[in-house]
Design a protein around this motif. Structure first.
Motif, PDB file in Angstrom:
ATOM      1  N   GLN A  38      14.808  64.958  56.219  1.00  0.00           N
ATOM      2  CA  GLN A  38      15.377  64.369  54.009  1.00  0.00           C
ATOM      3  C   GLN A  38      16.800  65.658  54.139  1.00  0.00           C
ATOM      4  O   GLN A  38      16.143  66.705  54.168  1.00  0.00           O
ATOM      5  N   ALA A  39      17.480  64.690  53.148  1.00  0.00           N
ATOM      6  CA  ALA A  39      18.865  65.258  52.537  1.00  0.00           C
ATOM      7  C   ALA A  39      17.849  65.837  50.816  1.00  0.00           C
ATOM      8  O   ALA A  39      17.249  64.865  50.929  1.00  0.00           O
ATOM      9  N   PRO A  40      18.560  67.118  50.548  1.00  0.00           N
ATOM     10  CA  PRO A  40      18.325  66.823  48.453  1.00  0.00           C
ATOM     11  C   PRO A  40      18.032  65.300  48.267  1.00  0.00           C
ATOM     12  O   PRO A  40      19.598  65.239  48.112  1.00  0.00           O
ATOM     13  N   GLY A  41      17.467  65.059  47.144  1.00  0.00           N
ATOM     14  CA  GLY A  41      17.457  63.740  46.036  1.00  0.00           C
ATOM     15  C   GLY A  41      17.335  62.517  47.402  1.00  0.00           C
ATOM     16  O   GLY A  41      17.663  61.480  46.754  1.00  0.00           O
ATOM     17  N   LYS A  42      17.494  62.663  48.247  1.00  0.00           N
ATOM     18  CA  LYS A  42      17.748  60.674  49.226  1.00  0.00           C
ATOM     19  C   LYS A  42      15.900  60.772  49.493  1.00  0.00           C
ATOM     20  O   LYS A  42      15.094  62.340  49.745  1.00  0.00           O
ATOM     21  N   GLU A  43      15.720  59.602  50.125  1.00  0.00           N
ATOM     22  CA  GLU A  43      14.420  59.308  51.382  1.00  0.00           C
ATOM     23  C   GLU A  43      14.299  60.331  52.551  1.00  0.00           C
ATOM     24  O   GLU A  43      16.053  59.702  53.084  1.00  0.00           O
ATOM     25  N   ARG A  44      13.572  59.999  53.219  1.00  0.00           N
ATOM     26  CA  ARG A  44      13.263  60.291  54.231  1.00  0.00           C
ATOM     27  C   ARG A  44      13.565  59.262  55.211  1.00  0.00           C
ATOM     28  O   ARG A  44      12.752  58.007  55.185  1.00  0.00           O
ATOM     29  N   GLU A  45      14.539  59.852  56.588  1.00  0.00           N
ATOM     30  CA  GLU A  45      14.693  58.709  57.113  1.00  0.00           C
ATOM     31  C   GLU A  45      14.925  59.113  58.614  1.00  0.00           C
ATOM     32  O   GLU A  45      14.602  60.094  58.627  1.00  0.00           O
ATOM     33  N   MET A  46      14.280  58.148  59.265  1.00  0.00           N
ATOM     34  CA  MET A  46      14.570  58.611  60.937  1.00  0.00           C
ATOM     35  C   MET A  46      15.537  58.795  61.342  1.00  0.00           C
ATOM     36  O   MET A  46      16.267  57.889  61.243  1.00  0.00           O
ATOM     37  N   VAL A  47      15.255  59.553  62.089  1.00  0.00           N
ATOM     38  CA  VAL A  47      17.399  60.061  63.439  1.00  0.00           C
ATOM     39  C   VAL A  47      16.462  59.630  64.801  1.00  0.00           C
ATOM     40  O   VAL A  47      17.227  58.782  65.159  1.00  0.00           O
ATOM     41  N   ALA A  48      16.340  59.114  64.875  1.00  0.00           N
ATOM     42  CA  ALA A  48      15.521  59.286  66.438  1.00  0.00           C
ATOM     43  C   ALA A  48      14.366  59.012  66.898  1.00  0.00           C
ATOM     44  O   ALA A  48      13.524  59.437  66.396  1.00  0.00           O
TER      45      ALA A  48
END
Length: 111
Positions: A38-48
């Motif tokens: 999760q980057a600042p200001g962004k939604e949590r995303e699956m990486v792997a």
């Protein structure tokens, strides 16, 4: 269930880091494990994502060819090897098993 991430830090673009997630409180070898960020200001995303036996692996398009997920069922640990890091990889990285999350580890990519 406890998930404890480690290995984050600051690195220059093009550098590498390896994240680890030590799992406890459940039979690790039976469960698919995932890394999110999760980057600042962004939604949590699956990486792997990696299957219970370590055979099936999936990656976000943004990290394919640069990141590698792996696991050691004897050590109850899942890893994320991150190479060719870019500034846009800067985020808090989380280990995940279903409804359970680690506390996260910060990865900062900057010159």
């Amino acid at each position: 269930v406890q998930l404890v991430e480690s290995g984050g830090g600051s690195v220059e673009p093009g550098g590498s880091l390896r994240l680890s997630c030590a799992a406890s409180g459940f039979t690790f070898s039976l469960f698919r494990m995932r890394w999110y960020r999760q980057a600042p200001g962004k939604e949590r995303e699956m990486v792997a994502s990696i299957g219970s036996a370590g055979i099936t692996r999936d990656y976000a398009n943004s990290v394919k060819g640069r990141f590698t997920i792996s696991r050691d069922n004897a050590k109850n640990t899942v890893y994320l090897q991150m190479n060719s890091l870019k500034p846009e990889d800067t985020a808090v990285y989380y280990c995940n098993r279903g409804d359970f999350w680690g506390q996260g580890t910060q990865v900062t990519v900057s010159s």
